[in-house]
Every structure is written in structure tokens, then in C-alpha cells.
Design an enzyme around this catalytic site. Structure first.
Site, PDB file in Angstrom:
ATOM      1  N   ASN A   1       7.450  12.459  -4.814  1.00 35.90           N
ATOM      2  CA  ASN A   1       7.334  12.799  -4.150  1.00 35.90           C
ATOM      3  C   ASN A   1       8.795  11.552  -3.318  1.00 35.90           C
ATOM      4  O   ASN A   1       9.326  10.998  -3.310  1.00 35.90           O
ATOM      5  CB  ASN A   1       6.366  11.618  -2.241  1.00 35.90           C
ATOM      6  CG  ASN A   1       6.792  11.607  -1.885  1.00 35.90           C
ATOM      7  OD1 ASN A   1       7.779  11.948  -0.711  1.00 35.90           O
ATOM      8  ND2 ASN A   1       5.713  11.483  -0.980  1.00 35.90           N
TER       9      ASN A   1
ATOM     10  N   HIS B   1       5.989  19.655   1.916  1.00 36.78           N
ATOM     11  CA  HIS B   1       6.917  18.543   1.507  1.00 36.78           C
ATOM     12  C   HIS B   1       5.726  18.458   0.139  1.00 36.78           C
ATOM     13  O   HIS B   1       4.597  18.524   0.351  1.00 36.78           O
ATOM     14  CB  HIS B   1       6.350  16.945   2.252  1.00 36.78           C
ATOM     15  CG  HIS B   1       7.107  15.918   1.969  1.00 36.78           C
ATOM     16  ND1 HIS B   1       7.060  15.174   1.473  1.00 36.78           N
ATOM     17  CD2 HIS B   1       5.764  15.060   2.305  1.00 36.78           C
ATOM     18  CE1 HIS B   1       6.930  14.443   1.444  1.00 36.78           C
ATOM     19  NE2 HIS B   1       6.520  14.219   1.095  1.00 36.78           N
TER      20      HIS B   1
ATOM     21  N   CYS C   1       9.705  11.954   6.288  1.00 38.48           N
ATOM     22  CA  CYS C   1       9.890  13.095   4.637  1.00 38.48           C
ATOM     23  C   CYS C   1      10.080  14.768   5.580  1.00 38.48           C
ATOM     24  O   CYS C   1      10.044  15.267   5.146  1.00 38.48           O
ATOM     25  CB  CYS C   1       8.627  13.123   4.327  1.00 38.48           C
ATOM     26  SG  CYS C   1       8.240  11.257   3.461  1.00 38.48           S
TER      27      CYS C   1
HETATM   28  N1  COA Z   1      -4.328   3.699 -10.306  1.00 39.70           N
HETATM   29  C1  COA Z   1      -5.311   3.336 -10.600  1.00 39.70           C
HETATM   30  N2  COA Z   1      -6.016   3.665  -9.770  1.00 39.70           N
HETATM   31  C2  COA Z   1      -5.560   3.032  -8.673  1.00 39.70           C
HETATM   32  C3  COA Z   1      -4.301   3.534  -8.398  1.00 39.70           C
HETATM   33  C4  COA Z   1      -3.490   4.023  -9.156  1.00 39.70           C
HETATM   34  N3  COA Z   1      -2.084   4.083  -9.473  1.00 39.70           N
HETATM   35  N4  COA Z   1      -4.048   3.808  -7.130  1.00 39.70           N
HETATM   36  C5  COA Z   1      -5.379   3.091  -6.284  1.00 39.70           C
HETATM   37  N5  COA Z   1      -5.899   3.007  -7.712  1.00 39.70           N
HETATM   38  C6  COA Z   1      -7.522   2.688  -7.168  1.00 39.70           C
HETATM   39  C7  COA Z   1      -7.611   1.954  -5.897  1.00 39.70           C
HETATM   40  O1  COA Z   1      -7.133   0.930  -5.921  1.00 39.70           O
HETATM   41  C8  COA Z   1      -8.868   2.483  -5.803  1.00 39.70           C
HETATM   42  O2  COA Z   1      -9.593   1.038  -6.481  1.00 39.70           O
HETATM   43  P1  COA Z   1     -11.434   0.956  -5.572  1.00 39.70           P
HETATM   44  O3  COA Z   1     -12.369   2.087  -5.725  1.00 39.70           O
HETATM   45  O4  COA Z   1     -11.802  -0.016  -7.142  1.00 39.70           O
HETATM   46  O5  COA Z   1     -11.022   0.589  -4.575  1.00 39.70           O
HETATM   47  C9  COA Z   1      -9.594   4.099  -6.222  1.00 39.70           C
HETATM   48  O6  COA Z   1      -8.563   3.801  -6.860  1.00 39.70           O
HETATM   49  C10 COA Z   1      -9.595   4.802  -4.918  1.00 39.70           C
HETATM   50  O7  COA Z   1      -7.982   4.437  -3.780  1.00 39.70           O
HETATM   51  P2  COA Z   1      -7.850   5.311  -2.850  1.00 39.70           P
HETATM   52  O8  COA Z   1      -6.918   5.415  -1.990  1.00 39.70           O
HETATM   53  O9  COA Z   1      -9.727   6.206  -2.110  1.00 39.70           O
HETATM   54  O10 COA Z   1      -7.117   6.706  -3.392  1.00 39.70           O
HETATM   55  P3  COA Z   1      -7.160   7.678  -3.397  1.00 39.70           P
HETATM   56  O11 COA Z   1      -8.036   8.890  -3.419  1.00 39.70           O
HETATM   57  O12 COA Z   1      -7.209   7.987  -1.852  1.00 39.70           O
HETATM   58  O13 COA Z   1      -5.825   8.376  -3.817  1.00 39.70           O
HETATM   59  C11 COA Z   1      -3.724   8.182  -2.832  1.00 39.70           C
HETATM   60  C12 COA Z   1      -4.308   7.364  -2.959  1.00 39.70           C
HETATM   61  C13 COA Z   1      -2.565   7.437  -2.323  1.00 39.70           C
HETATM   62  C14 COA Z   1      -2.926   8.721  -4.301  1.00 39.70           C
HETATM   63  C15 COA Z   1      -3.908   9.023  -1.738  1.00 39.70           C
HETATM   64  O14 COA Z   1      -5.081   8.453  -0.661  1.00 39.70           O
HETATM   65  C16 COA Z   1      -2.783   9.699  -1.113  1.00 39.70           C
HETATM   66  O15 COA Z   1      -1.721  11.129  -1.763  1.00 39.70           O
HETATM   67  N6  COA Z   1      -2.490  10.090   0.709  1.00 39.70           N
HETATM   68  C17 COA Z   1      -1.585  10.207   0.533  1.00 39.70           C
HETATM   69  C18 COA Z   1      -0.513   9.991   0.352  1.00 39.70           C
HETATM   70  C19 COA Z   1       1.032  10.204   0.692  1.00 39.70           C
HETATM   71  O16 COA Z   1       0.732  11.863   1.979  1.00 39.70           O
HETATM   72  N7  COA Z   1       2.120   9.483   1.608  1.00 39.70           N
HETATM   73  C20 COA Z   1       3.223  10.405   1.728  1.00 39.70           C
HETATM   74  C21 COA Z   1       3.977  10.429   2.835  1.00 39.70           C
HETATM   75  S1  COA Z   1       5.304  11.198   3.334  1.00 39.70           S
END
Ligand code: COA
Length: 319
Positions: A271, A241, A114
Site C-alpha cells: 500500500n 487503491h 489514499c
Molecule cells: N502477522 C501475524 N499476525 C498478525 C499480523 C501480522 N503482520 N497482524 C495482525 N496479526 C494478528 C493479530 O494480532 C490478531 O491476532 P489475535 O487473533 O491473536 O488477536 C490476528 O492476526 C487477526 O488480526 P486482525 O486484525 O483481525 O486481522 P485481519 O484479518 O483483519 O487483517 C489487516 C488485518 C490490517 C490486514 C486487515 O484488517 C486490513 O487489511 N484492513 C484494511 C486496511 C486498509 O485498507 N488500510 C489502508 C486504508 S488506505
């Protein structure tokens, strides 16, 4: 000091099909509320019949047309992507034919995930000469092909699209003071090669990537400003980004950035990896906001883990 480059035009192409959060909630256990609240994403585009090359060519044509330059003066055509239609030839080589670029145009793909767009600007800056002062950077991604639509934590985040930019080596243009880095890590964000696993999918551990992003973006911005001898007050626009709106908001509050200087379009594109920054620049261009002299900070981060940023000014068309 090396002659720098300015941005002179942009282009973009987003596939016709728009996928809403509701659409995804019919495929995986998710909801519009969760996706909107945790990421800021509402819709994204997915290719149906368009190829990766189609996206790249459409964005590139638009940028070249707007630049109004003689293609013989192109000193480089660089495509940034994590995966084109083919392993080889590169998408940039296919663009050479699609756009009828002179054979002596260096055409190659660059994968810095990215962070690809700032990486490409830095590489192109080094390739331009007085005789061939223009560079074409095209960032194109078809991530929908690489998603596991049973994994709700990744499939809701990514989309497809392409953005392009024509840059010019111009008298008086400043070095873009690019800061580029990488940290060998294939654990928290990776896509296996198709040969390793026939269904090559995005694998991501969201929280470590989130932490990486909110730390690396501010330090990258500080490093660029230090190298350029500039302050944040001298920057007109910050284009980061677009991975998660909460990442953008963290950076805004941590650095005390004026929110009006920070562009966000994640709500309707999601993204799209390296294409995020040039697609955002194109929206700004079409809104008439990229006036000559405008100074922009572009910062990307992604798989690798990579990061990259630079300061680039909007120029006129004449080199
Ligand atoms: N819908 C509903 N629930 C979801 C879900 C979705 N699409 N995706 C994950 N969950 C759930 C998980 O299973 C977890 O459930 P649990 O508590 O029962 O285990 C809960 O939501 C929390 O998950 P978590 O991973 O802690 O959520 P988060 O707040 O960290 O959000 C992301 C997840 C991926 C959105 C976030 O971590 C993120 O944006 N990270 C950076 C990603 C990024 O920048 N990527 C690109 C790099 S180029």
C-alpha cells in the site's frame, strides 16, 4: 457541460530497496504466510537515501518526457501526499524548481490520503484552459518513515513510491465525473503530526477500515457510473487503491466485475497510499495496455475517511 480531460502519459519511480515478508519477519512477529494470505502483499519498496522529492521528481520527469509537451502549456502541477519532506514549502513548489516549470504554474500539494489521485484529477480538470491545456499530477509517498516497526498489524502493509500522470484538456474529452467524499473520522486511521508525537506513526484499526473499503468502493463506482450515464460494460479497466487483495476480491465478487478488468499489483508494491493508482496506471502504460480510447475507472479510499473516483479515457498526445 465542462470540457473534460484525458490521460496522455504516465511515469513512476519505486525506491531501489525491496523489503520482503521474510525481511519483516526478522523484525516483528509475523510470517510470509500470514502476510500473503491476509493481504496479498509479498514485497514492497522502502526509501534508503531517496527523499520524497526524489521520488516525485523522477516520476514526474518520466511522465513529462513521454507526454512530449511544452512545459509552458502546463496549467497545474499538483502533488498528492500525506507527508512530504517538509511541511512547507510544498513538494509541488519544490518540483517547480526541480523540473524548471514556468513560474506562473499553479503548484500545490493535496492531501486526501489514499484517495488523493482522483481528487487531484478533479481539481486539475477545473484548472486547465485552452491556453494551458495540460496538467501534471504526481502522487508520492514515503510511508516507511511513518511506520512503527514494532506494530506488526501496520508495518507489513505499507511501502514507498511515486506515480505521475499528464492529463490534457482535449476537444471531445468527457468530464471525468469525479465522485469525492469524506467522513470526519480520526479514530480508525490516522498519523499524528510530528509536533504531537516525535515518532509520528500510522495508527490503524484494520477491521473497521476493511469494512469501510468494501462498502464505499462499490457505492463510489455506482455513483460515478450514474453521473456519467454509463454501465460497467462500457468500462475497460478498473484501477483501485491497493490496500489489501481481499478488499479487491470482495469488490470483484460483490459487483460481479470481470476479474480481467481489475488491475492488481499489490503483491509487489504493498500500500503506497495515493501513489497506488498512478503506479498501477504506469505499469499498464508500460505494458502497452493503455490504448487510445480505453475507458478507466479509478477509485481510491483512505484516512479521513476519504474516498474518490472518476472515469478517465486514454487520449493521444495532441491537445
Ligand atoms: N502477522 C501475524 N499476525 C498478525 C499480523 C501480522 N503482520 N497482524 C495482525 N496479526 C494478528 C493479530 O494480532 C490478531 O491476532 P489475535 O487473533 O491473536 O488477536 C490476528 O492476526 C487477526 O488480526 P486482525 O486484525 O483481525 O486481522 P485481519 O484479518 O483483519 O487483517 C489487516 C488485518 C490490517 C490486514 C486487515 O484488517 C486490513 O487489511 N484492513 C484494511 C486496511 C486498509 O485498507 N488500510 C489502508 C486504508 S488506505
Amino acid at each position: 457541460m465542462q470540457t473534460g480531460i484525458k490521460l496522455i502519459s504516465t511515469g513512476a519511480y519505486l525506491p531501489e530497496k525491496i523489503v520482503t515478508n521474510e525481511d519483516l519477519s526478522r523484525i516483528v512477529d509475523t510470517s510470509d504466510e500470514w502476510i500473503t494470505k491476509r493481504t496479498g502483499i509479498r514485497t514492497r519498496h522502502h526509501c534508503v537515501s531517496e527523499t520524497h522529492l526524489d521520488l516525485a521528481a523522477a516520476a514526474a520527469r518520466q511522465a513529462l518526457e513521454r507526454a512530449g509537451i511544452d512545459k509552458a502549456q502546463l496549467g497545474a502541477c499538483v502533488v498528492t501526499t500525506v507527508a512530504g519532506d517538509k511541511v512547507t514549502p510544498s513538494c509541488a513548489c519544490m518540483l517547480q524548481a526541480a523540473l524548471d516549470l514556468p513560474e506562473l504554474t499553479p503548484c500545490f500539494d493535496l492531501n486526501a490520503a489514499c484517495a488523493g489521485f482522483p481528487y487531484a484529477l478533479r481539481v486539475v480538470q477545473g484548472l486547465l484552459t485552452d491556453e494551458r491545456p495540460y496538467g501534471l499530477v504526481v502522487s508520492a509517498e514515503v510511508l516507511s518513515r511513518l511506520l512503527d516497526f514494532t506494530d506488526r498489524s501496520t508495518c507489513v502493509l505499507f511501502g514507498d513510491g511515486a506515480g505521475a500522470a499528464v492529463v490534457a484538456r482535449q476537444e471531445g474529452a468527457e468530464d471525468i465525473h469525479a465522485v469525492l467524499g469524506s467522513r470526519g473520522n480520526d479514530q480508525v486511521l490516522c498519523i499524528d503530526g510530528a509536533w504531537a508525537d516525535h515518532t509520528a506513526h500510522v495508527h490503524m484499526e484494520g477491521q473497521p477500515v476493511f469494512k469501510f473499503a468494501v462498502n464505499i468502493i462499490p457505492s463510489c463506482i455506482e455513483d460515478i457510473l450514474r453521473a456519467a450515464g454509463r454501465t460497467l460494460e462500457e468500462v475497460d479497466l478498473v484501477v483501485m487503491h491497493q490496500a489489501n487483495e481481499r478488499i479487491l476480491d470482495h469488490v470483484v465478487s460483490r459487483m460481479g466485475l470481470p476479474p480481467e478488468k481489475v488491475y492488481k499489483n499489490i503483491a509487489h508494491i504493498g500500500n503506497i497510499s495515493s501513489a497506488c493508482i498512478p503506479v498501477a496506471l504506469n505499469e499498464l502504460y508500460e505494458a502497452g495496455r493503455l490504448t487510445p480510447g480505453l475507458r478507466m475507472l479509478c477509485v481510491g479510499f483512505g484516512g479521513g475517511l476519504t474516498w474518490g473516483g472518476c472515469l478517465i479515457e486514454m487520449g493521444g498526445k495532441e491537445a
